[in-house]
Scaffold this motif. Structure first.
Motif, PDB file in Angstrom:
ATOM      1  N   ALA A 186      -3.042   4.833   7.579  1.00 45.41           N
ATOM      2  CA  ALA A 186      -1.643   5.278   7.598  1.00 45.41           C
ATOM      3  C   ALA A 186      -0.742   4.183   8.157  1.00 45.41           C
ATOM      4  CB  ALA A 186      -1.508   6.560   8.417  1.00 45.41           C
ATOM      5  N   LEU A 187      -1.179   3.577   9.260  1.00 46.26           N
ATOM      6  CA  LEU A 187      -0.353   2.511   9.839  1.00 46.26           C
ATOM      7  C   LEU A 187      -0.332   1.281   8.943  1.00 46.26           C
ATOM      8  CD1 LEU A 187      -1.022   2.624  13.691  1.00 46.26           C
ATOM      9  CD2 LEU A 187       0.917   3.517  12.389  1.00 46.26           C
ATOM     10  N   HIS A 192      -5.928   2.905  -0.181  1.00 48.94           N
ATOM     11  CA  HIS A 192      -7.024   2.330  -0.966  1.00 48.94           C
ATOM     12  C   HIS A 192      -7.728   1.214  -0.210  1.00 48.94           C
ATOM     13  CE1 HIS A 192      -4.025   3.983  -3.832  1.00 48.94           C
ATOM     14  NE2 HIS A 192      -5.108   4.587  -4.285  1.00 48.94           N
ATOM     15  N   ASN A 258       2.717  -3.912  -1.868  1.00 53.58           N
ATOM     16  CA  ASN A 258       2.811  -2.631  -2.576  1.00 53.58           C
ATOM     17  C   ASN A 258       1.683  -2.529  -3.599  1.00 53.58           C
ATOM     18  OD1 ASN A 258       3.603  -0.202  -3.627  1.00 53.58           O
ATOM     19  ND2 ASN A 258       5.718  -0.800  -4.028  1.00 53.58           N
ATOM     20  N   GLY A 259       0.524  -2.094  -3.136  1.00 52.26           N
ATOM     21  CA  GLY A 259      -0.665  -1.995  -3.984  1.00 52.26           C
ATOM     22  C   GLY A 259      -1.845  -2.722  -3.370  1.00 52.26           C
TER      23      GLY A 259
ATOM     24  N   MET B   1      -3.000   4.450 -10.044  1.00 49.69           N
ATOM     25  CA  MET B   1      -1.851   3.721  -9.481  1.00 49.69           C
ATOM     26  C   MET B   1      -2.110   3.352  -8.022  1.00 49.69           C
ATOM     27  SD  MET B   1       0.889   3.116 -11.298  1.00 49.69           S
ATOM     28  CE  MET B   1       2.272   3.186 -10.141  1.00 49.69           C
ATOM     29  N   LYS B   2      -2.098   2.083  -7.726  1.00 48.63           N
ATOM     30  CA  LYS B   2      -2.293   1.670  -6.342  1.00 48.63           C
ATOM     31  C   LYS B   2      -0.959   1.534  -5.603  1.00 48.63           C
ATOM     32  CE  LYS B   2      -6.853   0.719  -6.040  1.00 48.63           C
ATOM     33  NZ  LYS B   2      -7.421   0.959  -7.349  1.00 48.63           N
ATOM     34  N   THR B   3       0.131   1.389  -6.329  1.00 45.84           N
ATOM     35  CA  THR B   3       1.420   1.223  -5.642  1.00 45.84           C
ATOM     36  C   THR B   3       1.946   2.570  -5.165  1.00 45.84           C
ATOM     37  OG1 THR B   3       2.459   1.270  -7.820  1.00 45.84           O
ATOM     38  CG2 THR B   3       2.108  -0.880  -6.828  1.00 45.84           C
ATOM     39  N   ASN B   4       2.832   2.478  -4.188  1.00 47.60           N
ATOM     40  CA  ASN B   4       3.373   3.675  -3.547  1.00 47.60           C
ATOM     41  C   ASN B   4       4.511   4.256  -4.387  1.00 47.60           C
ATOM     42  OD1 ASN B   4       4.331   5.619  -1.795  1.00 47.60           O
ATOM     43  ND2 ASN B   4       5.364   4.133  -0.451  1.00 47.60           N
ATOM     44  N   ALA B  21       4.143   3.648   8.158  1.00 50.34           N
ATOM     45  CA  ALA B  21       3.312   2.445   8.178  1.00 50.34           C
ATOM     46  C   ALA B  21       3.992   1.266   8.861  1.00 50.34           C
ATOM     47  CB  ALA B  21       2.947   2.053   6.751  1.00 50.34           C
ATOM     48  N   VAL B  22       3.161   0.303   9.175  1.00 50.86           N
ATOM     49  CA  VAL B  22       3.508  -1.047   9.614  1.00 50.86           C
ATOM     50  C   VAL B  22       4.230  -1.062  10.972  1.00 50.86           C
ATOM     51  CG1 VAL B  22       4.360  -3.288   8.925  1.00 50.86           C
ATOM     52  CG2 VAL B  22       3.742  -1.632   7.174  1.00 50.86           C
ATOM     53  N   THR B 226      12.362  -2.447   2.522  1.00 49.42           N
ATOM     54  CA  THR B 226      12.214  -3.236   1.302  1.00 49.42           C
ATOM     55  C   THR B 226      12.643  -2.451   0.067  1.00 49.42           C
ATOM     56  OG1 THR B 226       9.944  -2.539   0.990  1.00 49.42           O
ATOM     57  CG2 THR B 226      10.274  -4.475   2.364  1.00 49.42           C
TER      58      THR B 226
END
Lengths: 343, 343, 343
Positions: A186-187, A192, A258-259, B1-4, B21-22, B226
């Motif tokens: 989550a962070l 994936h 992003n991915g 799909m791996k992107t958010n 996140a982050v 972003t």
């Protein structure tokens, strides 16, 4: 002449080790600027606490900060008179770089081959970045085509180094202590993990950034890369400033969050081509392809080999090369690297 | 799909707590950039020694750095599919943020109301920013209109939280140790103190800043916000990049130094509206209105409630709303906040 | 009126000491930004280790960071109503500035002379920058022409201070511990030392930088210099933002690395003229002339007096003044300073 004319092809000798000028102490300032110039969000490079949960003492500076600082120092000695940047190989990140570290660079000439026209030749160097403890933090091979100044200088015996097309998993150096056993998806911003990516899988990173002159110049200067082609609008005939290829590398890598937010650490650079020049006003997007996967001995850590492609506006989906084998005109960068990911 | 893909209206549930996140460790680098991007000059956030003379251990990072860092993390989970940012309420700064702190954000869904058209709905979240000690440094309510993805998803039971129109003086949290007894007007840059400002008084802050694309993108990325609408000139039909509303907040607050240099610390955000979009090339100016004043138990410290309005070129003096009750087209921002001032 | 109207000519009195507002704590953030905004590469200001090999405890902040921070604070009190910046004299750097230092400024009025038109007058101030230990780190004299507000205010008795045309070598203050005995030319990026430069020698620094609006505004704000002429495109009739003269000083000094990389530390400013205004889009280049050389008591350290000239596109080689004694229109800056160099 007190100014630096740069080296010409005939000035290089096999085995020469060039100590590059202007060592640099890096701090949280460089990190803040990096995050302001690129949409960089990999959590390991953003949060001390996250990095500590991955077994590191603190959050290191982004891998590409290390690359740019080391690379920037080589420009006055290697590429001031270069007509083309031809390739990279065998790049490895060997030690994290921490705020407070002082970096310097040196390059060994490992290959020389004059072109048949007698006006230029290819120079191969192995560049090492070293910290204040004289530990190598990064090394890579780069080759460039450099002009001759004295056209009557004799051609050297050609030496072309044998370079690996790709580093293998056993070549990769995992930072001491790295442990993804307690990794927090989550962070990190991404559900994936290593096992979810298949070889051959392609990922469109979706986001785009339109580049401004001020931004690429601020970035390029930050690495003390002062090649005039990037800064002086009166230098090129078309009045355009050429964007430092490393700016496109960092932009594409940041967009790949992003991915690929879990492709945390870059540990190897297998190769790379700056396929077409990038100019201010271009909108940069990126896509990736999974080239390989390998296990590592570090707890919870897998390695993933990725192709990272930067394109500009007008590119077809997953644009790369045409039927003629040449890069499509909208392709800016084709990079091949290994990263570390939680399993 | 791996992107958010972001969350759509039907993905939110009352009571959900989203860990964003982050996480981010901040340093003197973020402060230097903040002072380079905005004409920020409030002395408490500029000088360790001045802050120490006010009872703090050192100069904290600007309150709005804390806000932007916390806010930026919520974007991928809250506003990626938002069609409008509708409001803020009950914002409070609870702890100063120091260089070296690591911030993360989480948001609790506290309200949901589908629109009658069935295509979107309002989402209310209470966002908390936490430091590395898991202390809440900032919390605020924000509501946005979010698109539905599956139009046939059932409408949730409508929940609209009751929100205070304004925090009262007793809600304000004064940083531990704050003491304006020995306050130095000359170093602060302003002879006027809390008692010199009258409710209803309006102040034209006089100065203006013309905004460049590079600047707002550098600022917005610094907060790891972003959202592509701010960065990708090919994304909107008109080819223009929309400036992050928080950029206008910081610009207006910094401009308000000229006339409100002693409104040192922001402690509460009562509400705010991004009245009209801002684009590169706009020249931002600001004016303020004193809405309220209140005493505080801290030595020498008064609280002042201010309306801060940002306008662009062409605005009438103290422009706000027309006779129809709508914001004048030159008004960019209407913000309502509490600040601490020496008595 | 709560906003600062600035001082007019009739508001200054000989002997007044103005304590300027907004002290500032500097960090590695300011250094990183300086290196991102200018092609600054002098090794002493880039690497802790290099600075230590020269006898200093660490790498100080660039001399011109100290200058800009100290100067920026004076703007609201000295030059808000100035119609011209007339000159500098007797500038000396007395102590290095380190990351973590807190700087403030004060100015003593040392000269006043009303113009014969009765509408303005010249104000001479000696400005001191002080650190958190109340040590003077920098002082210099500056004089500006300031408008009168009340035209009927009586003219003061004229006082014009006697100023040295140039500081002599014995006036220079060498930082404690500085020792160039073990100086490393390769890391500094320059094989030429103090003995290699001859009085009268001119050096074309070759490189050029085209300036963007975003860059000069970011730089100028970083020094908390918020004079609206630099930021507000609607302020001047021609719609152009005037670039802060100090931006040109830093740009030219950084460009002079190419040919004067060993002119490490600036220790005195003898004089300077901002010959013509600079605007975004201009391409700045620089040349230097060796005016003098002197020995110093510090081991391995020589002093060199340099003229540094910044020019823009279209300038003739080594352009300075025409036959009429006036600066050529492409000349932006003519600066006279002393630097320290390895012997």
């Amino acid at each position: 002449m007190k100014t630096n004319p740069g080296r010409f092809f005939e000035d290089y000798r096999i085995g020469d080790v060039i100590r590059h000028a202007v060592p640099r102490t890096v701090s949280g300032g460089e990190r803040a600027l990096y995050h302001a110039l690129y949409p960089a969000r990999h959590a390991l490079y953003s949060s001390d606490r996250f990095a500590q949960s991955c077994g590191l003492p603190a959050s290191p500076l982004d891998d590409l900060i290390a690359f740019h600082v080391v690379f920037g120092k080589t420009v006055p000695d290697v590429s001031l008179n270069a007509v083309a940047n031809l390739g990279y190989a065998e790049g490895r990140w060997l030690k994290p770089v921490w705020p407070g570290d002082t970096l310097r660079s040196e390059s060994e000439v490992i290959g020389l081959k004059e072109n048949s026209n007698g006006k230029s030749g290819n120079v191969y160097v192995r560049t090492r970045g070293l910290n204040q403890h004289d530990e190598v933090v990064l090394d890579y091979v780069r080759w460039v085509m450099v002009r001759k100044n004295r056209l009557d200088a004799p051609a050297p015996d050609p030496v072309v180094p044998e370079l690996k097309k790709s580093l293998s998993a056993s070549d990769l150096v995992i930072p001491e202590g790295l442990d993804f056993s307690d990794y927090d998806d989550a962070l990190a911003g991404e559900p994936h993990r290593w096992g979810d990516y298949e070889i051959g899988e392609k990922i469109d990173h979706v986001d785009g950034v339109t580049i401004e002159e001020a931004e690429h110049m601020i970035a390029t200067r930050l690495w003390q890369n002062t090649a005039k082609v990037h800064f002086d609008a009166t230098f090129r005939e078309d009045g355009r400033r050429l964007i430092y290829g490393g700016h496109v590398i960092s932009m594409a890598r940041a967009l790949s969050f992003n991915g690929l937010a879990n492709a945390q650490m870059i540990v190897a650079l297998n190769g790379g081509a700056h396929a077409n020049p990038c100019f201010a006003g271009d909108t940069v997007k990126a896509w990736s392809e999974v080239l390989d996967r390998a296990d590592t001995p570090a707890p919870g850590v897998g390695a993933i080999r990725l192709r990272l492609v930067a394109v500009k506006q007008g590119a077809a989906p997953f644009a790369l090369k045409g039927e003629d084998g040449k890069y499509a005109p909208e392709v800016l960068l084709d990079l091949d690297y290994w990263a570390l990911m939680p399993k």
